[in-house]
Motif scaffolding. Structure first.
Motif, PDB file in Angstrom:
ATOM      1  N   ASN A 137       0.848  -1.196   0.000  1.00  0.00           N
ATOM      2  CA  ASN A 137       0.000   0.000   0.000  1.00  0.00           C
ATOM      3  C   ASN A 137       0.881   1.243   0.000  1.00  0.00           C
ATOM      4  O   ASN A 137       1.959   1.247   0.607  1.00  0.00           O
ATOM      5  N   VAL A 138       0.402   2.283  -0.662  1.00  0.00           N
ATOM      6  CA  VAL A 138       1.118   3.559  -0.645  1.00  0.00           C
ATOM      7  C   VAL A 138       0.125   4.682  -0.396  1.00  0.00           C
ATOM      8  O   VAL A 138      -1.027   4.624  -0.830  1.00  0.00           O
ATOM      9  N   HIS A 139       0.567   5.697   0.325  1.00  0.00           N
ATOM     10  CA  HIS A 139      -0.231   6.904   0.517  1.00  0.00           C
ATOM     11  C   HIS A 139      -0.018   7.833  -0.681  1.00  0.00           C
ATOM     12  O   HIS A 139       1.017   7.751  -1.356  1.00  0.00           O
ATOM     13  N   PRO A 140      -0.945   8.725  -0.945  1.00  0.00           N
ATOM     14  CA  PRO A 140      -0.826   9.605  -2.119  1.00  0.00           C
ATOM     15  C   PRO A 140       0.116  10.778  -1.878  1.00  0.00           C
ATOM     16  O   PRO A 140      -0.251  11.947  -2.037  1.00  0.00           O
ATOM     17  N   VAL A 141       1.343  10.444  -1.496  1.00  0.00           N
ATOM     18  CA  VAL A 141       2.352  11.480  -1.251  1.00  0.00           C
ATOM     19  C   VAL A 141       3.473  11.405  -2.273  1.00  0.00           C
ATOM     20  O   VAL A 141       4.397  12.219  -2.243  1.00  0.00           O
ATOM     21  N   LEU A 142       3.397  10.429  -3.175  1.00  0.00           N
ATOM     22  CA  LEU A 142       4.448  10.208  -4.152  1.00  0.00           C
ATOM     23  C   LEU A 142       4.193  11.017  -5.420  1.00  0.00           C
ATOM     24  O   LEU A 142       3.051  11.357  -5.736  1.00  0.00           O
ATOM     25  N   SER A 143       5.242  11.259  -6.174  1.00  0.00           N
ATOM     26  CA  SER A 143       5.081  11.829  -7.503  1.00  0.00           C
ATOM     27  C   SER A 143       4.609  10.725  -8.437  1.00  0.00           C
ATOM     28  O   SER A 143       4.763   9.533  -8.151  1.00  0.00           O
ATOM     29  N   LEU A 168      -3.830   4.329  -1.165  1.00  0.00           N
ATOM     30  CA  LEU A 168      -4.753   4.649  -0.075  1.00  0.00           C
ATOM     31  C   LEU A 168      -5.329   6.048  -0.277  1.00  0.00           C
ATOM     32  O   LEU A 168      -4.580   7.007  -0.427  1.00  0.00           O
ATOM     33  N   GLY A 169      -6.635   6.133  -0.281  1.00  0.00           N
ATOM     34  CA  GLY A 169      -7.289   7.424  -0.455  1.00  0.00           C
ATOM     35  C   GLY A 169      -7.347   8.202   0.838  1.00  0.00           C
ATOM     36  O   GLY A 169      -8.432   8.511   1.334  1.00  0.00           O
ATOM     37  N   ARG A 170      -6.202   8.512   1.369  1.00  0.00           N
ATOM     38  CA  ARG A 170      -6.122   9.237   2.641  1.00  0.00           C
ATOM     39  C   ARG A 170      -5.247  10.466   2.453  1.00  0.00           C
ATOM     40  O   ARG A 170      -4.044  10.435   2.782  1.00  0.00           O
ATOM     41  N   PRO A 171      -5.780  11.557   1.910  1.00  0.00           N
ATOM     42  CA  PRO A 171      -7.182  11.715   1.510  1.00  0.00           C
ATOM     43  C   PRO A 171      -7.397  11.367   0.038  1.00  0.00           C
ATOM     44  O   PRO A 171      -6.458  11.375  -0.766  1.00  0.00           O
ATOM     45  N   GLY A 188      -7.107 -11.503   4.164  1.00  0.00           N
ATOM     46  CA  GLY A 188      -5.882 -10.734   4.034  1.00  0.00           C
ATOM     47  C   GLY A 188      -5.665  -9.872   5.266  1.00  0.00           C
ATOM     48  O   GLY A 188      -6.398  -8.903   5.466  1.00  0.00           O
ATOM     49  N   PRO A 189      -4.692 -10.205   6.113  1.00  0.00           N
ATOM     50  CA  PRO A 189      -4.487  -9.439   7.339  1.00  0.00           C
ATOM     51  C   PRO A 189      -3.859  -8.074   7.087  1.00  0.00           C
ATOM     52  O   PRO A 189      -2.997  -7.919   6.232  1.00  0.00           O
ATOM     53  N   THR A 190      -4.316  -7.082   7.828  1.00  0.00           N
ATOM     54  CA  THR A 190      -3.698  -5.756   7.814  1.00  0.00           C
ATOM     55  C   THR A 190      -3.227  -5.439   9.228  1.00  0.00           C
ATOM     56  O   THR A 190      -3.750  -5.969  10.199  1.00  0.00           O
ATOM     57  N   GLY A 191      -2.232  -4.584   9.321  1.00  0.00           N
ATOM     58  CA  GLY A 191      -1.779  -4.187  10.651  1.00  0.00           C
ATOM     59  C   GLY A 191      -0.354  -4.594  10.900  1.00  0.00           C
ATOM     60  O   GLY A 191       0.555  -4.161  10.188  1.00  0.00           O
ATOM     61  N   SER A 192      -0.135  -5.462  11.888  1.00  0.00           N
ATOM     62  CA  SER A 192       1.210  -5.706  12.403  1.00  0.00           C
ATOM     63  C   SER A 192       1.875  -6.950  11.838  1.00  0.00           C
ATOM     64  O   SER A 192       2.767  -7.507  12.470  1.00  0.00           O
ATOM     65  N   VAL A 193       1.483  -7.414  10.668  1.00  0.00           N
ATOM     66  CA  VAL A 193       2.160  -8.563  10.061  1.00  0.00           C
ATOM     67  C   VAL A 193       3.421  -8.060   9.366  1.00  0.00           C
ATOM     68  O   VAL A 193       3.375  -7.552   8.246  1.00  0.00           O
ATOM     69  N   GLU A 194       4.548  -8.175  10.055  1.00  0.00           N
ATOM     70  CA  GLU A 194       5.819  -7.707   9.514  1.00  0.00           C
ATOM     71  C   GLU A 194       6.418  -8.790   8.617  1.00  0.00           C
ATOM     72  O   GLU A 194       5.941  -9.927   8.578  1.00  0.00           O
ATOM     73  N   LEU A 195       7.459  -8.432   7.880  1.00  0.00           N
ATOM     74  CA  LEU A 195       8.066  -9.388   6.961  1.00  0.00           C
ATOM     75  C   LEU A 195       8.507 -10.653   7.687  1.00  0.00           C
ATOM     76  O   LEU A 195       8.374 -11.764   7.163  1.00  0.00           O
ATOM     77  N   GLU A 196       9.031 -10.502   8.903  1.00  0.00           N
ATOM     78  CA  GLU A 196       9.489 -11.676   9.638  1.00  0.00           C
ATOM     79  C   GLU A 196       8.331 -12.547  10.129  1.00  0.00           C
ATOM     80  O   GLU A 196       8.533 -13.701  10.515  1.00  0.00           O
ATOM     81  N   ASP A 197       7.121 -11.991  10.123  1.00  0.00           N
ATOM     82  CA  ASP A 197       5.946 -12.752  10.532  1.00  0.00           C
ATOM     83  C   ASP A 197       5.308 -13.526   9.387  1.00  0.00           C
ATOM     84  O   ASP A 197       4.424 -14.359   9.599  1.00  0.00           O
ATOM     85  N   LYS A 251      -0.071  -3.817   3.833  1.00  0.00           N
ATOM     86  CA  LYS A 251       0.395  -2.643   4.562  1.00  0.00           C
ATOM     87  C   LYS A 251       1.451  -1.944   3.705  1.00  0.00           C
ATOM     88  O   LYS A 251       1.871  -2.502   2.682  1.00  0.00           O
ATOM     89  N   PRO A 252       1.917  -0.764   4.098  1.00  0.00           N
ATOM     90  CA  PRO A 252       2.993  -0.099   3.345  1.00  0.00           C
ATOM     91  C   PRO A 252       4.345  -0.757   3.644  1.00  0.00           C
ATOM     92  O   PRO A 252       5.165  -0.218   4.387  1.00  0.00           O
ATOM     93  N   TYR A 253       4.568  -1.923   3.078  1.00  0.00           N
ATOM     94  CA  TYR A 253       5.785  -2.674   3.374  1.00  0.00           C
ATOM     95  C   TYR A 253       7.040  -1.972   2.868  1.00  0.00           C
ATOM     96  O   TYR A 253       8.112  -2.106   3.444  1.00  0.00           O
ATOM     97  N   VAL A 254       6.917  -1.258   1.768  1.00  0.00           N
ATOM     98  CA  VAL A 254       8.081  -0.554   1.216  1.00  0.00           C
ATOM     99  C   VAL A 254       7.993   0.904   1.645  1.00  0.00           C
ATOM    100  O   VAL A 254       7.017   1.597   1.336  1.00  0.00           O
TER     101      VAL A 254
END
Length: 218
Positions: free
Chosen positions: A17-23, A45-48, A165-174, A189-192
């Motif tokens: 996932n990515v927020h709309p802050v990128l070019s 993510l439409g935030r906003p 599909g879990p969201t939240g605290s599923v980190e790469l090591e999990d 989640k925004p993994y990158v």
């Protein structure tokens, strides 16, 4: 309706996932790397949504838009869903189930993945999907931090035809722990880190994406 979008979530290691802050250039570059590394989908993510809309419109004009599926979340209203449909996205996503968003998805013949956190949530989605002639395939666990794996296992026992599909605290090591469960689809989640994408550090992005594939066995 393009069922391949939901099917892709079943086998993808993660959904980024990515927020709309990128070019738009950064987003297009990220999409290209995702495609090259075998990732079929990502979510803006439409935030906003006011920021996401012009970014997605500009991204849609790039060659990279055709390389993979594009989801938009986290939609909250019918108006949000209608704006997302106008952007020619492939999947509508919300944090909780909305019958109004489902109605828009049906009208547009688009797949819809709502979030659930209780058994009642899942049943409500089942009932509403049945009313409109749809089958529940993949649901978003939002957030899995407050649900926990024991309850997720109960959900999967009661609703064996659904993947989650879990969201939240599923980190790469999990990932190995979660992806060994047959009813778990791509964690979201925004993994990158967006700073990494914005900087165009594609070697580091590839390393993260490949790390996500290895523990998932994919």
């Amino acid at each position: 309706m393009n069922h391949d979008v939901l099917e892709s979530l079943k086998t993808a290691p993660i959904q980024c996932n990515v927020h709309p802050v990128l070019s738009v250039d950064a987003l297009a570059g990220f999409a290209e790397i995702l495609h090259e590394e075998g990732y079929p989908l990502f979510e803006v993510l439409g935030r906003p949504l006011d920021d996401a809309e012009p970014l997605i419109r500009a991204f849609s004009e790039t060659p990279q838009r055709k390389l993979l599926y594009l989801a938009v979340g986290t939609l909250k209203t019918r108006a949000d869903a209608e704006r997302a449909v106008a952007l020619n996205v492939d999947l509508l996503v919300s944090a909780a189930f909305s019958r109004r968003i489902l109605d828009v998805a049906v009208e547009a013949d688009l797949p819809y993945m709502p979030g659930v956190s209780t058994l009642q949530d899942i049943q409500n989605v089942h009932d509403a999907f049945e009313d409109v002639g749809r089958t529940v395939k993949v649901l978003k666990l939002c957030p899995v931090d407050f649900i926990g794996m024991p309850l997720v296992k109960v959900m999967a026992t009661i609703y064996p035809d659904v993947m989650f599909g879990p969201t939240g605290s599923v980190e790469l090591e999990d990932l190995p722990t979660w992806r060994q469960l047959p009813f778990i689809s791509a964690p979201m989640k925004p993994y990158v880190p967006e700073q990494m994408i914005a900087a165009g550090d594609w070697d580091a992005v590839r390393e993260l994406l490949r790390k996500a594939r290895r523990p998932a066995g994919l």
